[in-house]
Write a protein that holds these residues in place. Structure first.
Motif, PDB file in Angstrom:
ATOM      1  N   ALA A  72      15.890   2.099  17.230  1.00 55.50           N
ATOM      2  CA  ALA A  72      15.095   0.759  17.368  1.00 55.50           C
ATOM      3  C   ALA A  72      13.897   0.996  16.618  1.00 55.50           C
ATOM      4  O   ALA A  72      13.460  -0.079  16.144  1.00 55.50           O
ATOM      5  CB  ALA A  72      14.924   0.729  18.783  1.00 55.50           C
ATOM      6  N   GLY A  73      13.063   2.113  16.488  1.00 58.34           N
ATOM      7  CA  GLY A  73      11.831   2.066  15.921  1.00 58.34           C
ATOM      8  C   GLY A  73      10.771   1.734  16.742  1.00 58.34           C
ATOM      9  O   GLY A  73      11.047   1.328  18.097  1.00 58.34           O
ATOM     10  N   ARG A  74       9.570   2.198  16.517  1.00 59.05           N
ATOM     11  CA  ARG A  74       8.239   1.848  17.365  1.00 59.05           C
ATOM     12  C   ARG A  74       7.575   1.121  16.645  1.00 59.05           C
ATOM     13  O   ARG A  74       7.090   1.123  15.406  1.00 59.05           O
ATOM     14  CB  ARG A  74       7.522   3.102  17.636  1.00 59.05           C
ATOM     15  N   SER A  75       7.040   0.150  17.302  1.00 60.02           N
ATOM     16  CA  SER A  75       5.849  -0.918  16.823  1.00 60.02           C
ATOM     17  C   SER A  75       4.658  -0.844  17.712  1.00 60.02           C
ATOM     18  O   SER A  75       4.599  -0.962  18.873  1.00 60.02           O
ATOM     19  CB  SER A  75       6.437  -2.145  16.498  1.00 60.02           C
ATOM     20  N   MET A  76       3.755  -1.001  16.887  1.00 62.75           N
ATOM     21  CA  MET A  76       2.175  -0.806  17.782  1.00 62.75           C
ATOM     22  C   MET A  76       1.692  -2.412  17.729  1.00 62.75           C
ATOM     23  O   MET A  76       1.544  -2.932  16.934  1.00 62.75           O
ATOM     24  CB  MET A  76       1.412   0.085  17.020  1.00 62.75           C
ATOM     25  N   LYS A  77       1.417  -2.538  19.027  1.00 65.51           N
ATOM     26  CA  LYS A  77       0.838  -4.146  19.392  1.00 65.51           C
ATOM     27  C   LYS A  77      -0.645  -3.951  19.546  1.00 65.51           C
ATOM     28  O   LYS A  77      -0.945  -3.100  20.728  1.00 65.51           O
ATOM     29  CB  LYS A  77       1.408  -4.759  20.442  1.00 65.51           C
ATOM     30  N   ARG A  78      -1.363  -4.467  18.547  1.00 69.27           N
ATOM     31  CA  ARG A  78      -2.876  -4.088  18.841  1.00 69.27           C
ATOM     32  C   ARG A  78      -3.503  -5.310  17.792  1.00 69.27           C
ATOM     33  O   ARG A  78      -2.931  -6.214  17.385  1.00 69.27           O
ATOM     34  CB  ARG A  78      -3.203  -2.974  18.449  1.00 69.27           C
ATOM     35  N   VAL A  79      -4.758  -5.488  17.683  1.00 66.37           N
ATOM     36  CA  VAL A  79      -5.491  -6.234  16.883  1.00 66.37           C
ATOM     37  C   VAL A  79      -5.463  -5.708  15.657  1.00 66.37           C
ATOM     38  O   VAL A  79      -6.078  -4.380  15.399  1.00 66.37           O
ATOM     39  CB  VAL A  79      -7.008  -6.627  17.457  1.00 66.37           C
ATOM     40  N   TRP A  80      -5.010  -6.109  14.610  1.00 62.35           N
ATOM     41  CA  TRP A  80      -4.970  -5.407  13.276  1.00 62.35           C
ATOM     42  C   TRP A  80      -5.736  -6.434  12.251  1.00 62.35           C
ATOM     43  O   TRP A  80      -5.832  -7.464  12.499  1.00 62.35           O
ATOM     44  CB  TRP A  80      -3.435  -5.630  12.572  1.00 62.35           C
ATOM     45  N   THR A  81      -6.389  -5.947  11.393  1.00 66.22           N
ATOM     46  CA  THR A  81      -7.341  -6.572  10.344  1.00 66.22           C
ATOM     47  C   THR A  81      -6.774  -6.437   8.863  1.00 66.22           C
ATOM     48  O   THR A  81      -6.072  -5.598   8.418  1.00 66.22           O
ATOM     49  CB  THR A  81      -8.518  -5.996  10.277  1.00 66.22           C
ATOM     50  N   ASN A  82      -6.421  -7.570   8.326  1.00 64.81           N
ATOM     51  CA  ASN A  82      -5.777  -7.732   6.823  1.00 64.81           C
ATOM     52  C   ASN A  82      -6.847  -7.211   6.049  1.00 64.81           C
ATOM     53  O   ASN A  82      -8.044  -7.830   5.966  1.00 64.81           O
ATOM     54  CB  ASN A  82      -5.249  -9.092   6.562  1.00 64.81           C
ATOM     55  N   VAL A  83      -6.528  -6.196   4.911  1.00 64.33           N
ATOM     56  CA  VAL A  83      -7.574  -5.835   4.214  1.00 64.33           C
ATOM     57  C   VAL A  83      -6.815  -5.768   2.679  1.00 64.33           C
ATOM     58  O   VAL A  83      -5.730  -5.493   2.449  1.00 64.33           O
ATOM     59  CB  VAL A  83      -8.034  -4.421   4.291  1.00 64.33           C
ATOM     60  N   TYR A  84      -7.659  -6.463   1.698  1.00 62.07           N
ATOM     61  CA  TYR A  84      -7.334  -6.637   0.313  1.00 62.07           C
ATOM     62  C   TYR A  84      -8.238  -5.429  -0.396  1.00 62.07           C
ATOM     63  O   TYR A  84      -9.192  -5.372  -0.184  1.00 62.07           O
ATOM     64  CB  TYR A  84      -7.495  -7.868  -0.198  1.00 62.07           C
ATOM     65  N   LEU A  85      -7.324  -4.624  -1.221  1.00 57.99           N
ATOM     66  CA  LEU A  85      -7.891  -3.701  -1.896  1.00 57.99           C
ATOM     67  C   LEU A  85      -7.192  -3.434  -3.275  1.00 57.99           C
ATOM     68  O   LEU A  85      -6.070  -2.636  -3.467  1.00 57.99           O
ATOM     69  CB  LEU A  85      -7.901  -2.284  -0.845  1.00 57.99           C
ATOM     70  N   PRO A  86      -8.163  -3.756  -4.239  1.00 56.90           N
ATOM     71  CA  PRO A  86      -7.664  -3.218  -5.859  1.00 56.90           C
ATOM     72  C   PRO A  86      -8.240  -1.695  -6.221  1.00 56.90           C
ATOM     73  O   PRO A  86      -9.324  -1.522  -5.496  1.00 56.90           O
ATOM     74  CB  PRO A  86      -8.277  -4.570  -6.627  1.00 56.90           C
ATOM     75  N   CYS A  87      -7.379  -1.193  -6.869  1.00 55.13           N
ATOM     76  CA  CYS A  87      -7.756  -0.081  -7.225  1.00 55.13           C
ATOM     77  C   CYS A  87      -7.283   0.440  -8.556  1.00 55.13           C
ATOM     78  O   CYS A  87      -6.206   0.014  -8.911  1.00 55.13           O
ATOM     79  CB  CYS A  87      -7.826   1.114  -6.257  1.00 55.13           C
ATOM     80  N   PRO A  88      -7.794   1.456  -9.257  1.00 55.53           N
ATOM     81  CA  PRO A  88      -6.971   1.953 -10.559  1.00 55.53           C
ATOM     82  C   PRO A  88      -5.973   2.591 -10.154  1.00 55.53           C
ATOM     83  O   PRO A  88      -5.703   2.793  -8.958  1.00 55.53           O
ATOM     84  CB  PRO A  88      -8.093   2.677 -11.223  1.00 55.53           C
ATOM     85  N   TYR A  89      -4.932   2.905 -10.843  1.00 58.98           N
ATOM     86  CA  TYR A  89      -3.632   3.551 -10.697  1.00 58.98           C
ATOM     87  C   TYR A  89      -3.881   4.966 -10.305  1.00 58.98           C
ATOM     88  O   TYR A  89      -3.128   5.680  -9.481  1.00 58.98           O
ATOM     89  CB  TYR A  89      -2.878   3.464 -12.038  1.00 58.98           C
ATOM     90  N   SER A  90      -5.031   5.578 -10.904  1.00 62.44           N
ATOM     91  CA  SER A  90      -5.273   6.903 -10.538  1.00 62.44           C
ATOM     92  C   SER A  90      -5.695   7.272  -9.168  1.00 62.44           C
ATOM     93  O   SER A  90      -5.543   8.198  -8.522  1.00 62.44           O
ATOM     94  CB  SER A  90      -6.441   7.384 -11.457  1.00 62.44           C
ATOM     95  N   TRP A  91      -5.992   6.109  -8.342  1.00 58.45           N
ATOM     96  CA  TRP A  91      -6.381   6.168  -6.963  1.00 58.45           C
ATOM     97  C   TRP A  91      -4.959   5.788  -6.137  1.00 58.45           C
ATOM     98  O   TRP A  91      -5.283   5.808  -4.831  1.00 58.45           O
ATOM     99  CB  TRP A  91      -7.379   5.362  -6.737  1.00 58.45           C
ATOM    100  N   TYR A  92      -4.100   5.458  -6.606  1.00 60.17           N
ATOM    101  CA  TYR A  92      -2.711   4.920  -6.039  1.00 60.17           C
ATOM    102  C   TYR A  92      -2.548   5.870  -4.713  1.00 60.17           C
ATOM    103  O   TYR A  92      -2.280   5.465  -3.562  1.00 60.17           O
ATOM    104  CB  TYR A  92      -1.609   4.629  -6.905  1.00 60.17           C
ATOM    105  N   GLU A  93      -2.119   7.190  -4.920  1.00 64.15           N
ATOM    106  CA  GLU A  93      -1.762   8.135  -4.083  1.00 64.15           C
ATOM    107  C   GLU A  93      -2.875   8.320  -2.843  1.00 64.15           C
ATOM    108  O   GLU A  93      -2.534   8.402  -1.611  1.00 64.15           O
ATOM    109  CB  GLU A  93      -1.361   9.361  -4.728  1.00 64.15           C
ATOM    110  N   ARG A  94      -4.017   8.452  -3.357  1.00 63.57           N
ATOM    111  CA  ARG A  94      -5.156   8.687  -2.602  1.00 63.57           C
ATOM    112  C   ARG A  94      -5.502   7.494  -1.515  1.00 63.57           C
ATOM    113  O   ARG A  94      -5.724   7.869  -0.203  1.00 63.57           O
ATOM    114  CB  ARG A  94      -6.501   9.090  -3.330  1.00 63.57           C
ATOM    115  N   ILE A  95      -5.296   6.374  -2.110  1.00 62.78           N
ATOM    116  CA  ILE A  95      -5.477   5.286  -1.234  1.00 62.78           C
ATOM    117  C   ILE A  95      -4.288   5.289   0.068  1.00 62.78           C
ATOM    118  O   ILE A  95      -4.578   4.804   1.161  1.00 62.78           O
ATOM    119  CB  ILE A  95      -5.589   3.939  -2.036  1.00 62.78           C
ATOM    120  N   LYS A  96      -3.116   5.486  -0.421  1.00 61.81           N
ATOM    121  CA  LYS A  96      -1.900   5.766   0.634  1.00 61.81           C
ATOM    122  C   LYS A  96      -2.268   6.787   1.637  1.00 61.81           C
ATOM    123  O   LYS A  96      -2.054   6.574   2.754  1.00 61.81           O
ATOM    124  CB  LYS A  96      -0.653   6.028  -0.391  1.00 61.81           C
TER     125      LYS A  96
END
Length: 213
Positions: free
Chosen positions: A124-148
């Motif tokens: 079934a999987g698990r979902s967290m019910k909470r207050v979430w904030t939407n965040v938009y974040l642009p970055c260079p490709y070199s930062w892709y893995e670090r941001i993840k």
């Protein structure tokens, strides 16, 4: 607002233990009435089963279980304990058993019913019910893995990723972790990467167990 885990979807999973067939059914149920309706549905669908054991936990409501004819303490309680150990609410688990002719003993029954609940919940999987904030974040490709990695470290979820001249992330961050996350990314990048916090919403989103804070 409180935060808690719920099943992501309805699901079932089954296995065979010494010729007995066990089917673990998981349902998202917001009220006790919904839980009882699901139980009735399973009893009607699997009318020929030897047992339809169940347990359910309703947030700020009832918590109940039944061995449905199995020896006391060997079926319903192990199912309930799995749900409680996993910290899941608004959930109903029905474990259907077709007896295969070989007795499992008390310990075997406890293990089989607990395993049924666990594999059903994993499906079934698990979902967290909470207050979430939407965040938009642009970055260079070199930062892709670090941001993840940083998003995961702060309990966030990647909703979408756009690959253009730069990488643009649409993220969901727990409300309490949003500003610390933005500050962390800003500091790591020496001020070259800056996210934008948007609206907040109280709802559930699927998560991996390792994402839980």
């Amino acid at each position: 607002m409180t935060e808690y885990l719920v099943p992501t979807k309805d699901a079932d999973a089954e296995f065979i233990e010494r010729r007995s067939r066990f089917i673990g059914h998981i349902f998202r149920t917001e009220t006790e009435e919904e839980a009882l309706a699901r139980l009735k549905q399973m009893r009607e669908k699997y009318w020929d089963a030897t047992h339809n054991v169940y347990a359910y936990i309703i947030k700020d409501g009832a918590t109940r279980f039944s061995d449905d004819g199995e020896p006391g303490g060997t079926a319903g309680m192990p199912v309930l304990q799995v749900l409680q150990r996993e910290g899941i609410f608004n959930v109903t688990c029905v474990v259907t058993r077709y007896f295969g002719g070989i007795l499992l003993g008390a310990g075997g029954l406890v293990r089989a019913y607990a395993h049924s609940a666990k594999i059903g919940l994993d499906a079934a999987g698990r979902s967290m019910k909470r207050v979430w904030t939407n965040v938009y974040l642009p970055c260079p490709y070199s930062w892709y893995e670090r941001i993840k990695l940083e998003t995961s470290a702060f309990g966030g979820i990647i909703k979408d990723t756009d690959f253009g001249a730069d990488v643009s992330f649409d993220l969901l961050l727990p409300e309490a972790q949003t500003q610390p996350f933005l500050a962390r990314v800003f500091d790591l990048s020496a001020g070259t990467i800056e996210g934008l916090a948007g609206d907040s919403e109280y709802r559930d989103f699927p998560i991996q167990k390792e994402d839980m804070l």
